[in-house]
Design a protein around this motif. Structure first.
Motif: not given
Length: 418
Positions: A81, A223, A227, A356, A359
Motif C-alpha cells: 500500500d 496499518s 486491514g 487498502m 493489505r
C-alpha cells in the motif's frame, strides 16, 4: 479520461477490459509468470519424489513455502500500500528468476556428482525464499488491477485476471509433464527461466503505479490492524475466505497427484502432467464461460454448492484406480473450484477501498497460502499416517462437513448477491 469513457461504452462487453493496452500487458506478463511458476511447482514435486520416494517430502515443500509467505503476509500488505506497485512487482519477478536459476544450478550439479541430500536441501532452501517473495508478489498482482482498469470494469477485469491465472496454470502443469519427459529436469528449468524473463519484459511496459493518496499516514502495526479489522467486519469477505481456507486445506488432493500417478495409476511424466493439469482445465473452461455469461444472482449459494461438489470430486479421485475416472474427477473439481475463485475474487475487488488493497489482498494471500501450501503439508502428513487413499477420502469428507457447517453458520454469505 479516455479509459473512463471506454469503460462506460463497453461496460456490458465481455472483452471490455482486454481493449485496454495496459491491461493486456499486465495479463500477458502474469500469464507467462504464472505458467513458469506452475511448471516449477510441477517439476519440484516430481523431482523430489524421484529423489526421495517419500510423499512426506512433497508435503514439506508446501510447508517450506507457506511458513515465510504467511508470516510476512500482513507486513507485505502494508508495504504494498505504501509502494509503487509496478516497481514492487518487477522486483519480485526478478527475484523469482534468481530462485529458478539456483534450481537450474542444483540440477546441473546433481548430474555432476552432488549428493541427493545436498540437492534436496537446496531445493527446500530455494522454495523457502520463493515463499518470502510470494508474500509480496502475489498480492501486488491483485492490488495493481484496480489501478490499471476503471472501477466500472473491475468485475470484468477480475474475471479475466482469474481466467489468465488458470489458463497459465493448466498450460504450465501440462507442459511441465511433457518437458520433463523430453528434456528432463535441467532442460525444463531452462524453459522456466526463459518464461520468467519474457513475463518480466511484458510487465516492464506498465506505467508507474504510485500508492493511493490516503496511504502512508499510519504506523506499520496500526496499518496492519486496520486491514485485519476491515476483513473481519466485512462478513461476506471473511466468510468466503474462511470457506475457501478450510475446504482447500482438507480437500487439496493435487499435492498427492505424483504419488497417485506413479504408484496407483501407473502412468509416467506425461500422464502425471495431465492429471496435474486436469483441475486447471476445468477451472479455465468455467471461468471463460463466466466471462461471457456472468452470474447474475444467488452467487453465495452457488459458492456453497461449488465447494461441496469439489469435496465430492476429491473422494471419487481418491478411490479411483482408472486413469480416465481420476482425470474426470479432477476436471470436475476444477470446474467447481473455478466458480469459487470467480465469486471470491469479485467480492474482494468490489468490496475493498483503493487505499487498502495491498493489505486486504495480502490477507487473502495469507488464506490462500494457508489452504494450498499448509494443505499440501497436511496431505503429506495424513498420507504418511493414514495411508494415501484413506487420507484423501478423509479430506474430501471434511470439505463437505465444513461446507454444511458454514451453510448454517454464515447466512449472510449464503444470501449474498452482487
Amino acid at each position: 479520461m479516455t479509459e473512463v469513457h471506454s469503460a462506460r461504452q463497453f461496460q456490458n462487453d465481455p472483452l471490455a477490459s482486454m481493449r485496454l493496452p495496459e491491461f493486456r500487458f499486465l495479463m500477458g506478463g502474469r500469464f507467462l509468470f504464472i505458467m513458469a511458476l506452475r511448471m516449477m511447482a510441477t517439476l519440484v514435486g516430481w523431482w523430489l519424489y524421484e529423489l526421495t520416494n517419500d510423499p512426506l517430502a512433497m508435503g514439506l515443500v508446501g510447508l517450506a513455502e507457506a511458513v515465510p509467505a504467511i508470516s510476512l503476509a500482513l507486513y507485505s500488505g502494508h508495504v504494498i500500500d505504501l509502494s509503487d506497485k509496478r516497481k514492487l512487482l518487477l522486483r519480485g519477478v526478478f527475484l523469482y528468476l534468481s530462485c529458478a536459476s539456483i534450481l537450474l544450478l542444483l540440477s546441473y550439479s546433481y548430474q555432476h556428482g552432488s549428493t541427493k541430500v545436498m540437492v534436496v536441501s537446496g531445493i527446500y532452501s530455494v522454495i523457502f525464499f520463493t515463499g518470502i517473495i510470494r508474500s509480496f508478489t502475489g498480492p501486488s498482482f491483485s492490488a495493481i488491477l484496480a489501478q490499471v482498469v476503471p472501477r466500472p470494469l473491475l468485475a470484468n477485469a477480475t474475471t479475466w485476471s482469474q481466467g489468465t491465472w488458470l489458463t497459465a496454470s493448466v498450460t504450465g502443469h501440462a507442459m511441465a509433464g511433457f518437458l520433463i519427459a523430453a528434456f528432463y529436469t535441467t532442460g525444463t528449468l531452462v524453459v522456466i527461466c526463459s518464461l520468467i524473463v519474457l513475463g518480466w519484459l511484458m510487465l516492464l511496459k506498465l506505467l508507474p503505479k504510485p500508492p493511493a493518496a490516503q496511504a502512508g499516514q499510519q504506523k506499520t502495526w496500526e496499518s496492519v490492524q486496520e486491514g485485519l479489522r476491515f476483513v473481519i467486519r466485512t462478513k461476506e469477505v471473511l466468510g468466503a475466505l474462511t470457506l475457501d481456507l478450510f475446504a482447500v486445506l482438507f480437500g487439496g488432493a493435487v499435492a498427492m497427484v505424483p504419488v497417485f500417478a506413479k504408484d496407483i495409476l501407473k502412468v509416467g511424466p506425461i500422464g502425471f502432467g495431465w492429471l496435474n493439469a486436469a483441475a486447471d482445465i476445468g477451472a479455465i473452461c468455467v471461468v471463460l464461460l463466466l466471462t461471457l455469461f456472468p452470474m447474475k444472482k444467488a452467487q453465495g449459494k452457488k459458492l456453497f454448492f461449488a465447494v461441496g461438489g469439489f469435496g465430492l470430486c476429491i473422494i471419487v479421485f481418491a478411490i479411483s484406480e482408472t486413469f480416465w475416472i481420476s482425470f474426470v474427477a479432477l476436471l470436475l473439481s476444477g470446474i467447481l473450484d473455478g466458480v469459487s475463485v470467480v465469486v471470491r475474487g469479485t467480492i474482494l475487488q468490489l468490496k475493498t477501498p483503493d487505499e487498502m488493497r495491498g493489505r486486504v489482498m495480502s490477507v487473502n494471500s495469507m488464506f490462500i497460502n494457508s489452504s494450498n501450501e499448509i494443505g499440501q503439508f497436511e496431505s503429506g502428513v495424513a498420507a504418511k499416517l493414514m495411508g494415501l487413499v484413506p487420507s484423501v477420502v478423509f479430506g474430501g469428507c471434511m470439505t463437505i462437513l465444513i461446507v454444511t457447517t458454514t451453510w448454517f453458520k454464515a447466512p449472510s454469505l449464503r444470501k449474498m448477491e452482487y
